[in-house]
Scaffold this active site. Sequence first.
Site, PDB file in Angstrom:
ATOM      1  N   TYR A  39       0.821  -1.207   0.000  1.00  0.00           N
ATOM      2  CA  TYR A  39       0.000   0.000   0.000  1.00  0.00           C
ATOM      3  C   TYR A  39       0.861   1.265   0.000  1.00  0.00           C
ATOM      4  O   TYR A  39       0.381   2.337  -0.370  1.00  0.00           O
ATOM      5  CB  TYR A  39      -0.926   0.058   1.214  1.00  0.00           C
ATOM      6  CG  TYR A  39      -1.980  -1.018   1.291  1.00  0.00           C
ATOM      7  CD1 TYR A  39      -2.196  -1.934   0.257  1.00  0.00           C
ATOM      8  CD2 TYR A  39      -2.795  -1.121   2.417  1.00  0.00           C
ATOM      9  CE1 TYR A  39      -3.151  -2.923   0.353  1.00  0.00           C
ATOM     10  CE2 TYR A  39      -3.770  -2.104   2.520  1.00  0.00           C
ATOM     11  CZ  TYR A  39      -3.939  -3.006   1.493  1.00  0.00           C
ATOM     12  OH  TYR A  39      -4.900  -3.986   1.600  1.00  0.00           O
ATOM     13  N   HIS A  97       0.168 -11.701   2.012  1.00  0.00           N
ATOM     14  CA  HIS A  97      -0.815 -10.902   1.278  1.00  0.00           C
ATOM     15  C   HIS A  97      -1.482 -11.688   0.144  1.00  0.00           C
ATOM     16  O   HIS A  97      -2.700 -11.670  -0.004  1.00  0.00           O
ATOM     17  CB  HIS A  97      -0.142  -9.641   0.727  1.00  0.00           C
ATOM     18  CG  HIS A  97      -1.108  -8.546   0.417  1.00  0.00           C
ATOM     19  ND1 HIS A  97      -0.748  -7.222   0.395  1.00  0.00           N
ATOM     20  CD2 HIS A  97      -2.433  -8.560   0.111  1.00  0.00           C
ATOM     21  CE1 HIS A  97      -1.803  -6.483   0.098  1.00  0.00           C
ATOM     22  NE2 HIS A  97      -2.840  -7.268  -0.085  1.00  0.00           N
TER      23      HIS A  97
END
Length: 268
Positions: A39, A97
């Site tokens: 991110y 992730h």
Amino acid sequence: MRIPQFGLGTFRLKDQAVIDSVKTALDVGYRAIDTAQIYGNEAAIGQAIAESGVPRQDIFLTTKIWVDNFAPDKFIPSLKNSLQNLHTDAVDLTLIHWPAPQLGVSIPEVMQLLLEAKQQGLTQHIGISNFNIALTQQAIDSIGVEHITTNQIELSPYLQNRTLVNFLREQNIDVTSYMTLAYGKVLNDPILIEIAAQHQATSAQVALAWALQNGYAVIPSSTKRENLISNLKAQDLKLSAEQIQIIAQLERNGREVSPEPYAPEWDQ
């Protein structure tokens, strides 16, 4: 659940936008924040937490290891870098992730590295994200189901993932729902709008309440104070069994996120 049922998502938020979102969320009562290495906002989130005045120990902080850091010589150093960015000695939850099967990533190897991070005290809990049943089973076989706190998966009224959810429940692995509002697509659903009207609520609150009453954790994001407050109130909304059943019929396999080459073959 071993993790908070309601948190703040920070996907696509960076710089001042994420700082403002996190500080506002903490101010109105959020105590769980979800981020990820990819991110690019961990440092901003660390700054926001430091400036918020809320003690770090009162916040449940989650990050996720990106696929580029799965190698044995990168995994732990990358997490330590995340901790430095987040201004903390340890996070509460660290996830893999994406399983990235097409990249030839060994699930047993990466799960062992994740377990090592936990044993080193860098993270209190560990888990997975975007794993299908077969890969979740590999993860379980690698380190034991008792270590796998959650599988964070895309879930919304339009993508209900029942086969995978049922498997996770059988294994006593908590389900975390992301994209619960399907990029906002469910907000205009006439069924959800009708149910919302019956409760003097919003369609977003209905979708979030549906997920919460199904036993999922949710991590909606917003940059607006009024929406952050409104989303939080979904915890107080109690849908009837009939309304839950009506929402169950909205399933359309409406997946929003499935990036190549990281996504597995999804369960049907």
